[in-house]
Each structure stands twice: as structure tokens, then as C-alpha cells.
Design a protein around this motif. Structure first.
Motif, PDB file in Angstrom:
ATOM      1  N   ILE A  39       0.834  -1.206   0.000  1.00  0.00           N
ATOM      2  CA  ILE A  39       0.000   0.000   0.000  1.00  0.00           C
ATOM      3  C   ILE A  39       0.863   1.249   0.000  1.00  0.00           C
ATOM      4  CG2 ILE A  39      -1.700   1.339   1.306  1.00  0.00           C
ATOM      5  CD1 ILE A  39      -2.739  -1.224   2.496  1.00  0.00           C
TER       6      ILE A  39
ATOM      7  N   VAL B 239      -3.777  -5.865   7.842  1.00  0.00           N
ATOM      8  CA  VAL B 239      -2.609  -5.396   7.099  1.00  0.00           C
ATOM      9  C   VAL B 239      -1.348  -5.975   7.725  1.00  0.00           C
ATOM     10  CG1 VAL B 239      -3.667  -3.217   6.362  1.00  0.00           C
ATOM     11  CG2 VAL B 239      -2.395  -3.305   8.511  1.00  0.00           C
TER      12      VAL B 239
ATOM     13  N   SER C   7      -1.488  -4.704   2.206  1.00  0.00           N
ATOM     14  CA  SER C   7      -2.888  -5.069   2.407  1.00  0.00           C
ATOM     15  C   SER C   7      -3.030  -6.582   2.403  1.00  0.00           C
ATOM     16  CB  SER C   7      -3.747  -4.460   1.291  1.00  0.00           C
ATOM     17  OG  SER C   7      -5.065  -4.948   1.358  1.00  0.00           O
TER      18      SER C   7
ATOM     19  N   THR D 243      -8.130  -3.468  -1.664  1.00  0.00           N
ATOM     20  CA  THR D 243      -9.108  -2.378  -1.640  1.00  0.00           C
ATOM     21  C   THR D 243      -9.493  -2.030  -3.070  1.00  0.00           C
ATOM     22  OG1 THR D 243      -8.085  -1.451   0.360  1.00  0.00           O
ATOM     23  CG2 THR D 243      -9.560  -0.008  -0.871  1.00  0.00           C
TER      24      THR D 243
ATOM     25  N   VAL E 229      -8.777   3.557   1.877  1.00  0.00           N
ATOM     26  CA  VAL E 229      -7.852   2.519   2.311  1.00  0.00           C
ATOM     27  C   VAL E 229      -7.727   2.600   3.832  1.00  0.00           C
ATOM     28  CG1 VAL E 229      -5.501   1.614   2.143  1.00  0.00           C
ATOM     29  CG2 VAL E 229      -6.590   2.665   0.135  1.00  0.00           C
TER      30      VAL E 229
END
Length: 420
Positions: free
Chosen positions: A75, A243, A258, A262, A268
Motif C-alpha cells: 500500500i 494489514v 494489504s 481495496t 484505504v
């Protein structure tokens, strides 16, 4: 004491999905403050094409996915040069004063003082693009007035007062160190490093830092695990999100991956930990809706007060404590586990009495909060009251579920007794 959530099952999940689909967002990336922040981070070798700052109708400020994030995908990867740690402070203009000080200083104090001094410097601060975007105030208990403290659940009120006292102690016990920094300040030290300024900095570090262990230092005392992470700290918490987060020693970046992914243009989220809402409010200043970890705490003092007419209460409490009954048997009864008839009857009576007392307390607190809200003319105070209101409403909901569960257990017990 825990119970079923008020919103549970398939219908509730559908409502939550519908709510999330209806959430609106507005990008912040073109606002001057966020442009400055991104330029500040880019100079420190950070680039993000995955996420953008945005305001969401349900959570406020957060980060939005610009494209679909797949499971186990990275992410964010924030370089070490973007992280504000005690190493950052020791390498700054404050470092000489910290090294010269007559005793070791706590890492939290060092970070707080640096934030206050950098805010005092304004545009001249290297960290101004980040500090300028930090909240001006917080809804953590350290900011609560006495009347807001009074409507907290009793056990949380005690911890909230301890939090406020910790900030006060940090300020009052370090006046000599603050005065030693006068050559760095354009105004008197007592006017810059005020209690209010230190409280703001303390809450900034406490609510926004990530865990990142620092090596031992000759000039600091105690664990040094704080790192402020610009941009990354815009990520909001959701209890059901998973996460993987931590500092990658090979890439020298703080990374978040992640677990489930998403969808594009969705907010997020990350997970701050398996915390109940009292802990979230105490440490971060918010309450998470549909939190599966939520509980209602029952203290021994409350148990004594609820059953004050029981002449043998002291002996029963001693027995309960010795057999861990206070913590285990109510749960066993609610889950239908086998216990003696005497224990089951005592458990049901005690739990029912406590539910009634706690429900009454929650209703009373909510009435007081409604009264305070009607008199409220300050936005931040209204925010504080509303977050406590959400906590108390959730507490009432859990207690209602527990009362229903206890009623069903009693009915089943009575039916079983009738058949014998």
C-alpha cells in the motif's frame, strides 16, 4: 462483559455494505497544504501513485485508492528519511541541548518538544509542511473538561484522569529543560512550551505515531519506539481490516501491505490493533462503529455496590476471586458450558443485577450528554461529547444484548427444571 453486537447477521452486513457504497469523497490533493506536503516528501524520495488524500463523509480525512489494490500488495512504502524519530531530533538544532542536559530525557518528551519548537518556527521549519497539517486539537481525554470526564464510564474516567495527569506531570517537571532552550526561541520559553502546547504535541505523537524500535541512546531514557510518519498517518482504522506493517531494514522504509485489498476509489484502511472502543477513545480519540472487540468493563467496586444488600457478599467475593469466577463463570454460563446449578443461579442473578445497574448508568450518562450538547457552543467540545456519546450508546447496546441472552438462558434453565 461482552455481548452480541446490535447490528449482526446478514441483514446488518448488507446495511454496512450499502452504507460504504453511499460514502462520498472529495480529493484534497490539489489543496496548497497537501501540495506542499507531497513536495516535502518527494524531496525525501517518497512517491505515491496509489493513494491520494481525501475527505470522506463517514470518517473525515483519509487516503483513497487511485487504483485497485490487490491482496498482499504494498500500500505504502515511506522512506526512513520521511520518518520523524528521536534520531531526527538529535540531528537537529535541538540535539546539542539534549546532549548537554544534566540527565537523560524520555523519548516522548524529546519528540513533543521538537514538535512544539518546529510549530513555533512556522515557515522556517523544515517540517512545516507536515506540522501544518496536524490537527489543531484532539478528542482524546487529555483535552476533556471535568464535565466531559464525568460522563465517561467509571473505569475509563480513572484512566483518562491518569492520562491528563501524565501530560501535566511531563510539563511541570521539565521547566528547567524548557528554560535551557531559550536561545532557540524568539519568545519567552514559558510562552512557547506551555501546557497546552505540550498537550497538543503529546496527543500528536500518541495518536499518530507508528511503532518503530530505535537503538539505545546515551542521551535518552526508556523505550524509544515512536516514529511520526507523514502521509502514512492519514490512514484510518477499521477493526475488520488486516494489514502487514513494519519497518523493512533492507529497503529502509516503513511498509504497509494489504491482506485483502481495496477497490479503486475506496478509502484505504489499516488496523491499529484489536482494541475495544474504550482503548481507541483513550489512545486515539475516536470510537469505531461495529467494533467486534467492544466490551463493557465491570469493576469489583461496582459489583459490591450493585449487590450491597447481600449480607454475605464479602465471603462470596472472596470465593469468586479465588476461583476466578468473576472473570470466567459468567462467560461459561452465557456460552452454555456446564457449571453447577448453584453457580449458574448465582451467575445469572449477579449478571442480571449488573446489567440493570450498568444500563441505568449508561442512560443517565446519555441524558447528561444530551443536556451538555444543548448548552454547547464550541465545535471541539461538541466533538468530544459526541465521541463519548457514541461510546455510551454502544455500551447500552451491548448491555441490551447481554440482558436478552441472560433472559434466554434463564428461560431454558426454568424449562429444564420444569421437565425434571
Amino acid at each position: 462483559m461482552s455481548g452480541r453486537r446490535c447490528k449482526s447477521g446478514r441483514a446488518a452486513r448488507k446495511r454496512r455494505r450499502k452504507h460504504r457504497r453511499n460514502v462520498q469523497s472529495v480529493s484534497l490533493c490539489h489543496q496548497a497544504a497537501y501540495v506542499r506536503l507531497m513536495k516535502f516528501l518527494q524531496r525525501r524520495e517518497f512517491a505515491s501513485s496509489w493513494l491520494q488524500p481525501a475527505v470522506f463523509t463517514d470518517t473525515g480525512r483519509g487516503l483513497q485508492a487511485l487504483r485497485t489494490i490487490k491482496p498482499d500488495q504494498l500500500i505504502i512504502s515511506l522512506p526512513e528519511s520521511c520518518l520523524l524519530t528521536t534520531s531526527t531530533v538529535l540531528e537537529s538544532y535541538l540535539g546539542l541541548y539534549i546532549r548537554r542536559w544534566k540527565q537523560r530525557l524520555p523519548p516522548l518528551l524529546v519528540l513533543c518538544v521538537f514538535l512544539v519548537c518546529e510549530r513555533h518556527r512556522g515557515d522556517a521549519s523544515d517540517w512545516f509542511p507536515y506540522i501544518h497539517l496536524l490537527p489543531h486539537t484532539y478528542t482524546c481525554p487529555a483535552y476533556f473538561t471535568d464535565d466531559v470526564m464525568e460522563v465517561l464510564p467509571p473505569c475509563m474516567k480513572r484512566r483518562a484522569l491518569e492520562q491528563r495527569e501524565a501530560v501535566w506531570e511531563m510539563h511541570s517537571s521539565n521547566q528547567d529543560f524548557f528554560q535551557s532552550l531559550q536561545p532557540l526561541l524568539s519568545e519567552p520559553a514559558e510562552d512557547v512550551l506551555t501546557y497546552e502546547a505540550l498537550r497538543w504535541a503529546w496527543c500528536s505523537v500518541n495518536t499518530r505515531s507508528v511503532f518503530m524500535s530505535q537503538p539505545p541512546n546515551d542521551f535518552l531514557s526508556g523505550p524509544d519506539n515512536y516514529a511520526l510518519a507523514p502521509f502514512l498517518d492519514l490512514l484510518n482504522h477499521r477493526p475488520d481490516v488486516q494489514v502487514k506493517a513494519g519497518f523493512n531494514k533492507e529497503s529502509r522504509c516503513y511498509e504497509i501491505r494489504s491482506v485483502c485489498g481495496t477497490r479503486r476509489y475506496q478509502q484505504v484502511f489499516i488496523n491499529y490493533g484489536s482494541h475495544d472502543n474504550q482503548r481507541l477513545l483513550l489512545e486515539y480519540g475516536f470510537v469505531a462503529p461495529d467494533n467486534p472487540h467492544s466490551v463493557v468493563y465491570v469493576e469489583t467496586a461496582l459489583l459490591c455496590d450493585a449487590l450491597h444488600r447481600d449480607t454475605s457478599l464479602d465471603q462470596k467475593l472472596k470465593f469468586l476471586k479465588e476461583n476466578n469466577f468473576l472473570h470466567q463463570q459468567w462467560k461459561a454460563v452465557l456460552l452454555g458450558q456446564a457449571v453447577s446449578e448453584e453457580q449458574e443461579e448465582w451467575s445469572l442473578q449477579t449478571a442480571s443485577a449488573l446489567c440493570q445497574r450498568l444500563t441505568h448508568d449508561a442512560h443517565t450518562a446519555l441524558d447528561k450528554i444530551s443536556h451538555l450538547l444543548r448548552q454547547c457552543d464550541q465545535p471541539i467540545r461538541e466533538q468530544q461529547l459526541n465521541v463519548v456519546k457514541a461510546l455510551r450508546q454502544e455500551e447500552r447496546c451491548i448491555l441490551g444484548s447481554c440482558t436478552e441472552a441472560l433472559g434466554r438462558v434463564k428461560e431454558e434453565s426454568d424449562d429444564g427444571e420444569a421437565l425434571r
